[in-house]
Design a protein around this motif. Structure first.
Motif, PDB file in Angstrom:
ATOM      1  N   ARG C  59     -37.648 -25.061  -3.581  1.00 51.72           N
ATOM      2  CA  ARG C  59     -38.169 -25.679  -4.804  1.00 51.72           C
ATOM      3  C   ARG C  59     -37.210 -26.718  -5.370  1.00 51.72           C
ATOM      4  O   ARG C  59     -37.635 -27.701  -5.972  1.00 51.72           O
ATOM      5  N   VAL C  60     -35.917 -26.485  -5.156  1.00 48.42           N
ATOM      6  CA  VAL C  60     -34.928 -27.474  -5.621  1.00 48.42           C
ATOM      7  C   VAL C  60     -34.950 -28.709  -4.714  1.00 48.42           C
ATOM      8  O   VAL C  60     -34.967 -29.847  -5.189  1.00 48.42           O
ATOM      9  N   ASP C  61     -34.974 -28.480  -3.421  1.00 52.02           N
ATOM     10  CA  ASP C  61     -35.028 -29.609  -2.482  1.00 52.02           C
ATOM     11  C   ASP C  61     -36.242 -30.494  -2.764  1.00 52.02           C
ATOM     12  O   ASP C  61     -36.149 -31.715  -2.777  1.00 52.02           O
ATOM     13  N   GLU C  62     -37.377 -29.859  -2.964  1.00 48.88           N
ATOM     14  CA  GLU C  62     -38.600 -30.615  -3.234  1.00 48.88           C
ATOM     15  C   GLU C  62     -38.486 -31.421  -4.529  1.00 48.88           C
ATOM     16  O   GLU C  62     -38.857 -32.590  -4.594  1.00 48.88           O
ATOM     17  N   GLU C  91     -34.556 -11.474 -11.355  1.00 48.47           N
ATOM     18  CA  GLU C  91     -33.614 -12.580 -11.570  1.00 48.47           C
ATOM     19  C   GLU C  91     -33.295 -13.339 -10.268  1.00 48.47           C
ATOM     20  O   GLU C  91     -32.653 -14.388 -10.312  1.00 48.47           O
ATOM     21  N   ARG C  92     -33.698 -12.786  -9.127  1.00 51.49           N
ATOM     22  CA  ARG C  92     -33.255 -13.357  -7.855  1.00 51.49           C
ATOM     23  C   ARG C  92     -33.675 -14.815  -7.634  1.00 51.49           C
ATOM     24  O   ARG C  92     -32.851 -15.616  -7.172  1.00 51.49           O
ATOM     25  N   PRO C  93     -34.915 -15.202  -7.875  1.00 52.49           N
ATOM     26  CA  PRO C  93     -35.263 -16.603  -7.588  1.00 52.49           C
ATOM     27  C   PRO C  93     -34.329 -17.573  -8.316  1.00 52.49           C
ATOM     28  O   PRO C  93     -33.816 -18.521  -7.714  1.00 52.49           O
ATOM     29  N   TYR C  94     -34.070 -17.312  -9.591  1.00 56.19           N
ATOM     30  CA  TYR C  94     -33.147 -18.177 -10.339  1.00 56.19           C
ATOM     31  C   TYR C  94     -31.751 -18.110  -9.741  1.00 56.19           C
ATOM     32  O   TYR C  94     -31.133 -19.149  -9.475  1.00 56.19           O
ATOM     33  N   ASP C  95     -31.273 -16.913  -9.491  1.00 56.00           N
ATOM     34  CA  ASP C  95     -29.902 -16.759  -9.003  1.00 56.00           C
ATOM     35  C   ASP C  95     -29.702 -17.429  -7.642  1.00 56.00           C
ATOM     36  O   ASP C  95     -28.646 -17.991  -7.363  1.00 56.00           O
ATOM     37  N   LEU C  96     -30.734 -17.372  -6.797  1.00 54.10           N
ATOM     38  CA  LEU C  96     -30.609 -17.966  -5.470  1.00 54.10           C
ATOM     39  C   LEU C  96     -30.652 -19.488  -5.513  1.00 54.10           C
ATOM     40  O   LEU C  96     -30.133 -20.159  -4.626  1.00 54.10           O
ATOM     41  N   ALA C  97     -31.295 -20.048  -6.529  1.00 52.32           N
ATOM     42  CA  ALA C  97     -31.502 -21.500  -6.556  1.00 52.32           C
ATOM     43  C   ALA C  97     -30.519 -22.251  -7.438  1.00 52.32           C
ATOM     44  O   ALA C  97     -30.355 -23.461  -7.295  1.00 52.32           O
ATOM     45  N   VAL C  98     -29.846 -21.565  -8.364  1.00 53.84           N
ATOM     46  CA  VAL C  98     -29.138 -22.296  -9.417  1.00 53.84           C
ATOM     47  C   VAL C  98     -27.951 -23.112  -8.906  1.00 53.84           C
ATOM     48  O   VAL C  98     -27.691 -24.218  -9.411  1.00 53.84           O
ATOM     49  N   LYS C 100     -27.607 -24.590  -5.906  1.00 52.52           N
ATOM     50  CA  LYS C 100     -28.145 -25.802  -5.271  1.00 52.52           C
ATOM     51  C   LYS C 100     -28.664 -26.772  -6.330  1.00 52.52           C
ATOM     52  O   LYS C 100     -28.502 -27.985  -6.206  1.00 52.52           O
ATOM     53  N   ALA C 101     -29.305 -26.251  -7.361  1.00 55.84           N
ATOM     54  CA  ALA C 101     -29.807 -27.113  -8.423  1.00 55.84           C
ATOM     55  C   ALA C 101     -28.666 -27.893  -9.067  1.00 55.84           C
ATOM     56  O   ALA C 101     -28.784 -29.093  -9.321  1.00 55.84           O
ATOM     57  N   LYS C 102     -27.556 -27.208  -9.305  1.00 58.65           N
ATOM     58  CA  LYS C 102     -26.422 -27.899  -9.920  1.00 58.65           C
ATOM     59  C   LYS C 102     -25.916 -29.004  -8.984  1.00 58.65           C
ATOM     60  O   LYS C 102     -25.649 -30.122  -9.411  1.00 58.65           O
ATOM     61  N   ASP C 103     -25.832 -28.688  -7.704  1.00 56.62           N
ATOM     62  CA  ASP C 103     -25.392 -29.684  -6.723  1.00 56.62           C
ATOM     63  C   ASP C 103     -26.308 -30.904  -6.670  1.00 56.62           C
ATOM     64  O   ASP C 103     -25.860 -32.011  -6.397  1.00 56.62           O
ATOM     65  N   MET C 104     -27.589 -30.704  -6.856  1.00 60.49           N
ATOM     66  CA  MET C 104     -28.548 -31.799  -6.725  1.00 60.49           C
ATOM     67  C   MET C 104     -28.867 -32.438  -8.070  1.00 60.49           C
ATOM     68  O   MET C 104     -29.743 -33.293  -8.150  1.00 60.49           O
TER      69      MET C 104
END
Lengths: 359, 359, 359, 359
Positions: C59-62, C91-98, C100-104
């Motif tokens: 979802r972050v990549d997209e 909480e996992r979806p947020y924790d797994l993506a956050v 990468k989100a910061k990086d992007m």
């Protein structure tokens, strides 16, 4: 509420309901050759059950809209970066996808990837019956178990992570191939090409394999399939799992990657001939013939002279006009080309000769 | 130095030269029907010799790259806005283009447009032999002279510049059609559709004609010919000028404009059947059959129920899955549709019924 | 080995390494308006942790390649069709993506979807701190808990699965909105539009919300973002999570779906003015002015007269020429349009008047 | 009836009529640089009045829809293959096009091509007043007459039809440039690049010129202008004919061909800086900075190290993420690249250094 295949109920007449998926499948135009169906297959891809990032059914949806005939989901037996969230169950990717595959008329090969650092490297086992039985710390035992189940086994991306100037052929490979425990070699993986592995495939008469090895979602197909994934073309007696298995074991394949086909001349020649039509249409001055060359496939063909920098491109689904000089005595013109992007060995294109009698 | 067809000398082998135009022709995928070739034709276009703005050879280049079989250049006999710079010579557009047409295997119909305010309006005469002989102030004499030369004559864009709420059928039209001096009617011109003229074509058994009437350069074809020009599909016994002339005189045509085909059911039905394949692939629960519907043509087909707002689109060169309900007793499913964009009369699509025996 | 963001190490100079992702982000051209950044946001989407079929990082990549500023992953609290394979941890979806989100540089809003049949229906809670605390069988308790955490809450796709001819406003909705427990309403969801909900948003001064609600992988963006997802434009004081939260609570949003924008005139008017430039360039005959109208945004604007069937389209990133008639006495031309695709209420476009003094 | 710009009467309000051309102009996104407008110009093209195949007004329509600012129609003074049909009148192409150019806000430069075999070759004279006065068998007299009229003169496609291994600089060229009779050199013509002429331009301080030299219709612009014609970017004090003439005489130009720009560093450097934004967004571990690089133009930029095979492409209208290593002591990262497709001399890209302080 958005789902990428929107389901549309279309019509009810005479008490008979017809429903349809509005999504469409873009057919790939690569023709059959005499005696065989040309099946479009990808035997290497991942899901969230190993290090991929999509649910197994997504692989079926993608294969369908891209015009494939068959896929194998090949999650790693030994590598599970999502195991904190997803329990390791080797049969789940297949079990979750097989019903959708049947609905979409996609042949789903039960498969798995045996995963070791090189040597020995990664190996895909297709047509396995019990993946859990391959989960074994002894590599050779794994490979043998796969063979015992009747699997077709190939070596994946042989030069991956290897030093450019050192050979990546090890004693274990001699053993695996001499004992026929491994029958194919994936010398094209995504957009990576392993030249040495291409040579080994020719020397040892191995089945040519090329796959996407996709971990992420696939982009939808463009017109003419210009962004097609790397795939193995399988020349099968019929469109069935058995048909594919027999063809793989018999070495009847070619690889389609970007604008290139890698294959043996015995398959690439009839494929070219089934794709391209040479139609003499007009002769003038007794010297020049006019010739329409029609490429009915989605593969461009680059015609050139050996060693020539840049050839003539026969664009997909298009017609090009040639103007060969006619031999005044014979009334014929002979057109000799190398099809530079149909590679029968490293750096060598398929030779073709076309003789036309100008009308 | 840029020319849009770059000429590339490709190869010289064994003393035999082959040269090629690197430009490509995008073939149109609309299939032949039983007994006839389906020729793609545009019988209405202009050049600098009347009110167009390109040289006649441009019309041949465009026709070739767009995949047409035949064109007619139809410059106005009576209207020459460029006459201050270009001398009026009626035969010149044909004479300048015919050699290139032969080289490109495009059938070039000798033709002209007889041009009057409505009534009577504009008329194209195809297959004329001497255009200068039609340059006559007496309109009826012109039409008769064309007929004397064996021409096929049609009325162009009948409702053009006419008031929306008044009939544009005049006595002269009764005379022209009763005396068979005019044999066809161009009820689609560019993206303009003349509904009354469509009705008259049906009532009086006139040949259906649709053309681009282009005055400016044509844009190059997109993939799938999605931006194709308005054209007349001619169902001819062979691909020749004589074949076209015979088919036009016999009324064997249809019109392709944007996403629609206008034609008689006797032609649209076999065209649909040659384009679309229904393949039952799978049956489950004894209730639902799975059915792959493959559209092999460049024409999308919109399947719907009569009066239904929006049907199911069979996209060009794509496959859709249907899920009809099987009759439990007969083991069969009957699929009844109206193909909404194949118009057999104003507002009425082609009815089709497909019966499948689920496997 | 294929991964959709190919990582390429580019250069090492002076002991300083620079590495880059070769994948690109297609920026969306929708301008800021005076005082506010125009942030492109999607606050409704799913992953394998509820009924979606991608891993959270996808979802972050997209979002990144589509040019978004912010997203919220909103997996269902109550619905877990993959629970046989994936343990429920809110909480996992947020924790797994956050990370990468910061990086992007994608702003990731912590969120969840409260899921009940209608009434009351589905509700997204954004900016929550502890999702597990919302996992409660008492619906009102859930909504209140979200509010206690400072969440912004909106009603999702209000008319979904409701009968076309019956109201889907129930007493619970009166309570939720009267008590300010819900502050926004998602009256556009994917390509679905809920007209009654649009009216309620205006009557009750609710924040306008539009989202993709995607469950499957997103297709990559086309040029000009012609296939953009449904999104909420947030007019924020700065590009930050706090900025978004403040703007949502203050109702400063609009919805972009297909070729339409839904919003209040106070936002759509400055957005139009920041997007479109009117440049008088030339006047002739003292009567007709020439006017270049330049649309610098990715949104087409359809200018029409009220009630008019089809207006003039100002294509994205393009210029159109207008030719208004100048008033001879004043030397001015007044151009009055309705921007038909900027909807300030159901069926009513934004009115604009442009007065030009012809040069 | 089809004309490529469909004229649509749009609206009548308050007795004031507004009409519009529905065709659109695709603006080219190449920014202005400090002090100058960046005008997009093509100073070399033909019509039916010499060896082209379109009417002069077509050149204006094409320029408009492709986003150009200025064109020169440069029909040959000495070569008229259509003279059997079109009388030779040198001023006609300009006279026929100038009114439409004014309507479309295209600056039309009055011009002609002086045409001789090499040596001396072909020369375009821009800003001439009386073309007929240049129709003279004495070549030097022609060039001098053009200069007497205040023309800007450049040498066209210098190496055209010349042997690859022989110099095409002759004594006449020494004379022409020493005496300042010729001020510019077209070292890019269509997709042809003349390396020696590029060197001469640098050695002798000549104005850089690149043009399409189109003879046939131009294809319509694609999104992002990916198929843009070869053109000269003119850095002018204002958007006017005088502005262009002054800039050409002062040497303020660059050439845009395919994915490359040829120009002097004094212009390419500010052009790059106005096109590309470097935005530090995030720093982690005290070691790696995250940096968004946003290319706001239609030109891709290829960043690479000198001699490096393949650089990083900053795609048009897109953002790329870089991850430079931060110097721990200074807290800064220095990014040093060569922009490989901005060529400041043959084979040498523009050097750039960007220093960022990671936030």
């Amino acid at each position: 509420m958005k789902i990428w295949i929107r389901m549309v109920t279309v019509i009810i007449i005479l008490g008979i309901a017809v429903s349809a998926s509005a999504a469409v499948r873009k057919e790939i135009r690569i023709p059959d050759i005499a005696g065989y169906r040309t099946l479009k297959c990808d035997f290497h891809m991942h899901t969230v059950f190993s290090d991929g990032n999509v649910w197994p059914t997504v692989r079926v949806d993608e294969a369908w809209r891209e015009g494939l005939d068959a896929i194998a989901i090949t999650d790693h037996i030994e590598y599970h970066p999502h195991k904190e969230d997803i329990a390791v169950k080797h049969e789940r990717p297949y079990d979750l996808a097989v019903s959708k595959a049947k609905d979409m008329n996609i042949l789903l090969v039960k498969a798995a990837e045996i995963t070791r650092d090189t040597p020995p490297g990664h190996y895909n086992a297709l047509f396995v019956k019990d993946i859990a039985a391959l989960d074994n710390k002894d590599f050779l035992a794994q490979i043998k178990a796969a063979n015992d189940q009747g699997a077709f086994v190939f070596w994946n991306h042989p030069g991956w992570k290897q030093k450019a100037d050192e050979s990546y052929w090890f004693d274990i490979h001699t053993q695996l191939f001499n004992e026929k425990l491994v029958q194919g070699i994936e010398f094209v993986n995504g957009d990576g090409y392993f030249l040495d592995a291409h040579k080994w495939a020719l020397e040892r008469n191995l089945t040519f394999i090329g796959n996407s090895d996709t971990h992420s979602p696939m982009d939808p197909p463009l017109e003419n399939n210009a962004n097609h994934r790397t795939m193995t073309l399988v020349f099968a007696k019929d469109r069935s799992l058995d048909g594919i298995q027999e063809a793989l074991k018999s070495g009847r394949t070619a690889i389609w990657v970007e604008d290139k086909l890698y294959g043996r001349a015995e398959f690439l020649k009839p494929l070219f001939e089934a794709s391209v039509e040479f139609c003499p249409v007009y002769r003038r001055n007794g010297v020049t013939a006019m010739l329409e060359v029609r490429n009915k496939s989605d593969v461009p063909f680059e015609l050139g002279r050996k060693g020539n920098a840049k050839g003539l491109i026969l664009e997909p689904n298009s017609t090009t006009i040639l103007r060969p000089t006619v031999n005044k005595e014979s009334g014929k013109a002979e057109i000799i080309y190398e099809v530079k992007n149909l590679l029968i060995e490293p750096g060598k294109g398929l030779p073709i000769t076309v003789t036309i009698s100008a009308p």
